[in-house]
Scaffold this active site. Structure first.
Site, PDB file in Angstrom:
ATOM      1  N   HIS A  54      -3.147 -12.414  -4.026  1.00  0.00           N
ATOM      2  CA  HIS A  54      -4.082 -11.660  -4.710  1.00  0.00           C
ATOM      3  C   HIS A  54      -4.506 -12.240  -6.156  1.00  0.00           C
ATOM      4  O   HIS A  54      -5.498 -12.040  -6.491  1.00  0.00           O
ATOM      5  CB  HIS A  54      -3.454 -10.066  -5.103  1.00  0.00           C
TER       6      HIS A  54
ATOM      7  N   ARG B  25      -0.968 -12.465   5.863  1.00  0.00           N
ATOM      8  CA  ARG B  25      -1.344 -11.219   7.007  1.00  0.00           C
ATOM      9  C   ARG B  25      -2.912 -11.094   7.467  1.00  0.00           C
ATOM     10  O   ARG B  25      -3.180 -10.223   8.143  1.00  0.00           O
ATOM     11  CB  ARG B  25      -1.127 -10.111   6.253  1.00  0.00           C
TER      12      ARG B  25
ATOM     13  N   CYS C  49       2.080  -6.522  -4.909  1.00  0.00           N
ATOM     14  CA  CYS C  49       3.105  -7.172  -3.740  1.00  0.00           C
ATOM     15  C   CYS C  49       4.247  -8.176  -4.132  1.00  0.00           C
ATOM     16  O   CYS C  49       3.655  -8.901  -4.937  1.00  0.00           O
ATOM     17  CB  CYS C  49       2.299  -7.647  -2.507  1.00  0.00           C
TER      18      CYS C  49
ATOM     19  N   GLU D 215       0.706  -1.217   0.000  1.00  0.00           N
ATOM     20  CA  GLU D 215       0.147  -0.127   0.018  1.00  0.00           C
ATOM     21  C   GLU D 215       0.749   1.159   0.110  1.00  0.00           C
ATOM     22  O   GLU D 215       0.726   2.357   0.548  1.00  0.00           O
ATOM     23  CB  GLU D 215      -0.951  -0.074   1.366  1.00  0.00           C
TER      24      GLU D 215
ATOM     25  N   CYS E  34      10.782   0.043   7.299  1.00  0.00           N
ATOM     26  CA  CYS E  34      10.296   1.243   7.754  1.00  0.00           C
ATOM     27  C   CYS E  34      11.471   2.006   8.165  1.00  0.00           C
ATOM     28  O   CYS E  34      12.514   1.707   8.889  1.00  0.00           O
ATOM     29  CB  CYS E  34       9.257   1.042   8.886  1.00  0.00           C
TER      30      CYS E  34
ATOM     31  N   CYS F  52       4.614  -6.004   6.441  1.00  0.00           N
ATOM     32  CA  CYS F  52       5.212  -6.310   5.021  1.00  0.00           C
ATOM     33  C   CYS F  52       5.606  -4.691   4.628  1.00  0.00           C
ATOM     34  O   CYS F  52       5.284  -4.242   3.781  1.00  0.00           O
ATOM     35  CB  CYS F  52       3.978  -6.497   4.182  1.00  0.00           C
TER      36      CYS F  52
ATOM     37  N   SER G  37      -3.984  -5.206   5.437  1.00  0.00           N
ATOM     38  CA  SER G  37      -3.551  -4.155   6.159  1.00  0.00           C
ATOM     39  C   SER G  37      -4.526  -2.883   6.095  1.00  0.00           C
ATOM     40  O   SER G  37      -4.253  -2.060   7.116  1.00  0.00           O
ATOM     41  CB  SER G  37      -2.403  -3.844   5.381  1.00  0.00           C
TER      42      SER G  37
ATOM     43  N   CYS H  86       3.700 -11.315  -0.885  1.00  0.00           N
ATOM     44  CA  CYS H  86       2.801 -12.337  -0.991  1.00  0.00           C
ATOM     45  C   CYS H  86       1.972 -12.300  -2.386  1.00  0.00           C
ATOM     46  O   CYS H  86       1.086 -11.808  -2.497  1.00  0.00           O
ATOM     47  CB  CYS H  86       1.510 -12.264   0.132  1.00  0.00           C
TER      48      CYS H  86
END
Lengths: 161, 572
Positions: free
Chosen positions: B68, B484, B61, B14, B554, B551, B507, B64
């Site tokens: 999707h 997730r 992604c 995202e 950061c 995922c 998420s 994973c």
């Protein structure tokens, strides 16, 4: 064992960031050099580690965020993970992490990286911008030229031994 | 003094994800989670052939990759009432379990373990004591003193070269690390072994899906044919390779992952009372054993737990327009019917309307809209999704195997059942379900082989191959369980094209901003009360955020209450 791998990296949903996979698609149509493989690495993270184990050399193609004009093609021979250019490919597990992990596991293929400079702002699109699309033939030629040189180099080496 | 901590990570699912926290007297008192980059996949697939959509959504992604695609092909099949052969179901299950085992192991060792394991401390471990420790908890063969001595030498070389690399971004030496040096060395050894193992297990995706990291899917079945004697099909040799990889996976999970998880958890039992957050849990369920329409046959049952009441599992219906709705009162979108309404995903709209501060900025304007994530709600309630939700729904459904692994873990750690509702519980649940999945994988494999032996090699149903057979308009929902958590895609097909497409990803449930009523979603709720020993090194925040497997890579920025820049830490 194959001679080497041409590996395109990037996200085809993020415009020019997808230059790597787009190039692989083109090369697959026009012909991969004998004995070489071409893979669309997409946004794959640690999944790509298997290629570091199985191929040597690896020619990578990825989009790069740098100060150069859009479409600039640079050939980089990264020695350390920190030599990899800033990439739009903020892959969850980035190229840096991938290369470092490969080193930790003792996989050290010779890596060449074609970094294509793209703009910081990418629309959500599965198309390349015109300026980057136009660079595809040049990029394909450069990749194939390098393949040629590497094969020649290998031949010379083997004739010396 | 209240400190403001900003966590601004990057994710491919995202875009960027950022968390801002208010810290007072050493504890988090408020939290705001924000997706700072828009995900425009819904716009890219509009007007495309519904049968092609999976190939686009699969690319959102890199971690994973398959989930999707699975949700997408299911949404189209659901819309057209397109049944798939049992072999296709089993192969999808095998790809699902492969994804989940690989993803969970990678999460535990490479994205989460270093929140608990101190790499630098491993350098001072005694290899003999490490060997004793390893042999006391597992029969895994790589456990000799010599093995750990060599490993330690390699690690030292790596650190001495100044290329700490993937280990560079830890909080090494932080007082919240409690493992003895030997446990740390064992953890690092298994970090490397897991790295080797994960690249093997994903070969199953290439076998059934043709390629990695983005394997092929197919509406109406799977994109491979079964023929034990055919070179280009899934033949006896390839099936044997799958079996071999699944056997290895079970051994690795049982002899490495689970013993490590238990050993590490035993030093961090206090985290069984931190990071609980929401009290509602949602799972769509998956892994059908009798066709996707028979929900009762799912290995992961479907359902909802409200208020942590494990005596009741409430059904969830993705097609009921009153159950799952997305709200945008705190998100950068406009709805044509007004921004205070909630929309079921079939009616969903993706009109971008950024109203946040112009970057670069210090803080988000959290009193207004502050995220690119919409806020999903089930009947108005916030829900946690993920491994913990799946284990709780399985447990509450009365399934014996769930009860067994959960009870065994609680007994071994000597913690109460309430310890499940925590950061530690989330991390443990991920391991426990991996254990279950490793067993189911072999069941699916055996079922597939039995079918082939009985002469059934069908992998695709061509019934609706010609779009002229489709109704003028159809709606479908494709649900699955991503590593997730609960993932669903909703599609509206009109005149053979994709008229509307909406993803509600795990998420979004967990990381979304609060709703119009001020109810926090899972991330925000779980951080309240988290102790922060050292605001310069907010390791505790990362433990809880990472327990959701967000995922993302950061960067943590810390600011004091006046916005003064205090410290920035890049972390992985």
């Amino acid at each position: 064992m194959k001679k080497g791998l041409i590996l395109g990296i990037g996200n085809i949903l993020m415009g020019d960031e997808g230059i790597g996979p787009h190039l692989i698609e083109v090369l697959t149509k026009t012909g991969i050099p004998d004995g070489w493989d071409a893979e669309d690495g997409g946004t794959g993270g640690f999944t790509l580690l298997q290629y570091f184990e199985n191929y040597d050399p690896i020619i990578m193609i990825d989009a790069s965020l740098d100060e150069n004009p859009d479409g600039t093609i640079r050939l980089v021979k990264p020695r350390f993970a920190s030599d990899y250019p800033t990439s739009l490919s903020a892959h969850d597990i980035g190229l840096h992490d991938l290369v470092q992990s490969a080193q930790l596991l003792g996989y050290t293929p010779e890596i060449f990286l074609f970094a294509v400079s793209v703009s910081h702002f990418q629309d959500i699109s599965d198309q390349l911008s015109e300026g980057i699309e136009d660079k595809i033939p040049e990029l394909a030629n450069k990749v194939l030229e390098l393949v040629g040189k590497l094969e020649k180099g290998k031949l010379q080496m083997s004739s010396q031994t | 003094m209240a400190n403001r901590i900003v966590i601004d990570p990057v994710t491919r699912i995202e875009g960027h994800l950022r968390v801002e926290l208010e810290v007072k007297d050493g504890k988090v008192v408020d939290a705001f989670s924000s997706g700072t980059m828009v995900r425009g996949i819904e716009l890219i697939v509009k007007d495309r052939d519904p049968r092609d959509v999976w190939a686009f959504v699969e690319r959102v992604c890199g971690v994973c990759t398959t989930v999707h695609a699975l949700a997408s092909v299911r949404s189209v099949e659901d819309a057209l009432n397109w049944q798939i052969p049992q072999n296709a179901e089993l192969i999808r299950n095998l790809m699902f379990v492969t994804q989940m085992m690989q993803d969970h192991v990678v999460h535990f060792y490479h994205l989460h373990a270093l929140d608990w394991v101190d790499v630098v401390s491993a350098l001072s471990a005694d290899p003999v004591a490490t060997s004793n420790l390893a042999q006391s908890i597992s029969s895994w063969p790589k456990s000799s003193p010599g093995y750990f001595r060599d490993l330690q030498k390699r690690l030292k070389g790596f650190v001495d070269s100044g290329q700490l690399g993937i280990f560079a971004n830890g909080y090494w030496g932080h007082k919240a690390y409690k493992l003895p040096a030997e446990a740390n060395l064992m953890g690092v050894a298994h970090y490397l072994e897991a790295l080797e193992w994960q690249k093997e297990i994903v070969k199953i995706h290439a076998i059934f899906g043709g390629k990695n990291p983005h394997p092929n899917y197919l509406v109406g079945g799977v994109a491979c044919s079964l023929n034990i004697n055919e070179v280009n099909a899934i033949n006896a040799e390839r099936l044997a390779q799958v079996k071999h990889l699944l056997d290895d996976a079970k051994v690795f999970i049982e002899q490495v992952y689970i013993p490590d998880l238990m050993a590490i958890a035993s030093f961090y039992k206090d985290w069984g009372a931190i990071g609980g957050g929401l009290e509602n849990y949602l799972a769509y369920g998956d892994l059908p054993t009798n066709g996707y329409s028979d929900v009762s046959s799912f290995k992961f049952p479907r359902g909802i737990i409200m208020g942590r009441n494990l005596n009741e599992v409430i059904p969830v219906d993705g097609k009921d327009g009153e159950q799952i709705k997305e709200f945008i009162s705190r998100s950068y979108y406009d709805y044509s019917g007004g921004n205070e309404t909630g929309l079921h995903p079939w009616e969903g709209e993706t009109k971008l309307a950024y109203s946040g501060p112009k970057p670069p900025y210090d803080y988000l304007d959290v009193d207004k809209k502050y995220s690119w994530l919409k806020t999903p709600r089930w009947k108005g309630n916030p829900m946690e999704v993920g491994p913990l939700s799946r284990m709780l729904v399985g447990f509450a459904s009365g399934k014996t195997e769930y009860k067994e692994v959960v009870t065994e873990a609680l007994t071994k750690l000597d913690v109460p059942v309430t310890a499940l509702f925590s950061t530690l519980g989330r991390t443990a649940a991920r391991g426990l379900e991996t254990r279950l999945v490793a067993n189911w994988a072999l069941e699916f494999y055996d079922m597939l082989i039995t079918n082939i032996k009985n002469g059934d090699s069908r992998t695709v149903n061509q019934e609706f191959r010609n779009p002229d057979t489709w109704p003028a308009e159809a709606k479908g929902v494709g649900m699955t369980e991503a590593p997730r958590g609960a993932l669903a895609h909703w599609i509206v097909i009109k005149d053979k094209k994709t008229a509307n497409y909406q993803l509600v990803v795990p998420s979004t449930w967990n990381a979304s901003p609060r709703d119009a009523n001020g109810q926090r979603s899972a991330y925000e709720a779980s951080l309240i009360g988290t102790p922060i020993a050292d605001p310069e090194n907010p390791l505790e925040v990362l433990r809880t955020i990472h327990s959701f497997d967000p995922c993302l890579a950061c960067a943590v920025h810390i600011y004091d209450e006046k916005g003064r820049y205090v410290h920035q830490i890049d972390t992985f």
